[in-house]
Design an enzyme around this catalytic site. Structure first.
Site, PDB file in Angstrom:
ATOM      1  CG  HIS A  69      -3.422  30.092  32.537  1.00  0.00           C
ATOM      2  ND1 HIS A  69      -2.183  30.352  33.827  1.00  0.00           N
ATOM      3  CD2 HIS A  69      -3.265  28.684  33.023  1.00  0.00           C
ATOM      4  CE1 HIS A  69      -2.215  29.801  34.490  1.00  0.00           C
ATOM      5  NE2 HIS A  69      -2.705  28.310  34.700  1.00  0.00           N
ATOM      6  CB  THR A  71      -5.087  24.564  33.351  1.00  0.00           C
ATOM      7  OG1 THR A  71      -4.125  25.318  34.075  1.00  0.00           O
ATOM      8  CG2 THR A  71      -4.001  23.277  33.346  1.00  0.00           C
ATOM      9  CG  HIS A 144     -10.679  27.114  35.909  1.00  0.00           C
ATOM     10  ND1 HIS A 144     -10.620  25.919  35.556  1.00  0.00           N
ATOM     11  CD2 HIS A 144      -9.801  27.657  36.530  1.00  0.00           C
ATOM     12  CE1 HIS A 144      -9.483  25.507  36.388  1.00  0.00           C
ATOM     13  NE2 HIS A 144      -8.896  26.516  36.847  1.00  0.00           N
ATOM     14  CB  THR A 146      -6.752  30.568  38.319  1.00  0.00           C
ATOM     15  OG1 THR A 146      -7.584  28.980  38.703  1.00  0.00           O
ATOM     16  CG2 THR A 146      -6.439  30.792  39.900  1.00  0.00           C
TER      17      THR A 146
END
Ligand code: A2P
Length: 213
Positions: A69, A71, A144, A146
């Site tokens: 995902h 955030t 971004h 992760t």
């Protein structure tokens, strides 16, 4: 109401739709394998090991991450600054459950994290919190996904590693192109920072939602 106060999630973000999670993971694994086999990477292995360890393996260095995902706002169940204000924004309320396409235009790796850089559209930027990054970088610079992180590393680190890259690029550093891969140029920025700029961005449909953990 007090009932609503208890409803603040751990975080809000875009969650990659099902098959795209696997596709992105495969892309990341390929990236790591490729990097691991490069002479230039081996030459700079001490960035990752702190010593000239011979049998270092990049894939084993990182841990699997489930539920990929991007955030937007880390709310920490309301403990984070601005969590309530963010959750109450009209754009946030209206967007929950909506799917949009995330544009992933680079993969980056550091001794701490493996991530994908997300280039947000104007519409997606409406959901980007004001306080996500300092004023010195363009809004949305920290966006971004992760993909993995090394043992003992806090999840918040991926965004910080990406901001470091953005700052270097703003200062005019381009990194040293080490290889032209089929996917695009792979560059080394020093201190263990490697970046693969994707010639063709990876498009990932993702659903905006809150996550409670
Ligand atoms: P990321 O967005 O890089 O994946 P945790 O599991 O540690 O509670 O974190 C949940 C999510 O919120 C993770 O996706 C994580 O990083 C992100 N996150 C954790 N701490 C912060 C923070 N202080 N600021 C911004 N994002 C955070």
């Amino acid at each position: 109401t007090s009932l609503e106060k208890t409803a603040l999630p751990l975080f809000f973000g875009w969650f990659l739709c099902h098959p795209f999670q696997e596709n992105l993971r495969s892309l990341a694994v390929g990236f790591l394998k490729n990097l691991d086999s490069l002479e230039a990477f081996k030459k700079n292995i001490t960035d990752f090991t702190g010593s000239t360890e011979r049998d270092f393996n990049l894939e084993q260095h990182f841990h699997d991450k489930n539920m990929l995902h991007c955030t937007t706002k880390f709310c920490d169940y309301g403990k984070a600054d601005g969590a309530k204000e963010y959750a109450e924004k009209q754009a946030v309320k209206e967007s929950c459950g909506r799917v949009s396409a995330l544009v992933l235009d680079a993969l980056f790796v550091t001794p701490r994290t493996l991530g994908a850089r997300v280039s947000l559209s104007e519409e997606q930027l409406q959901l980007w919190p004001r306080d996500a990054e300092e004023d010195a970088v363009p809004r949305g610079s920290r966006a971004h996904i992760t993909l993995s992180f090394a043992e003992g590393v806090e999840p918040v680190q991926t965004g910080l590693d990406l901001l470091e890259l953005v700052r270097l690029q703003l200062q005019g550093q381009e990194g040293k192109v080490v290889r032209e891969s089929g996917l695009g140029p792979l560059s080394y920025y020093g201190k263990g920072l490697w970046v693969l700029e994707l010639r063709e961005p990876f498009l990932a449909p993702a659903c905006f939602s809150s996550f409670y953990g």
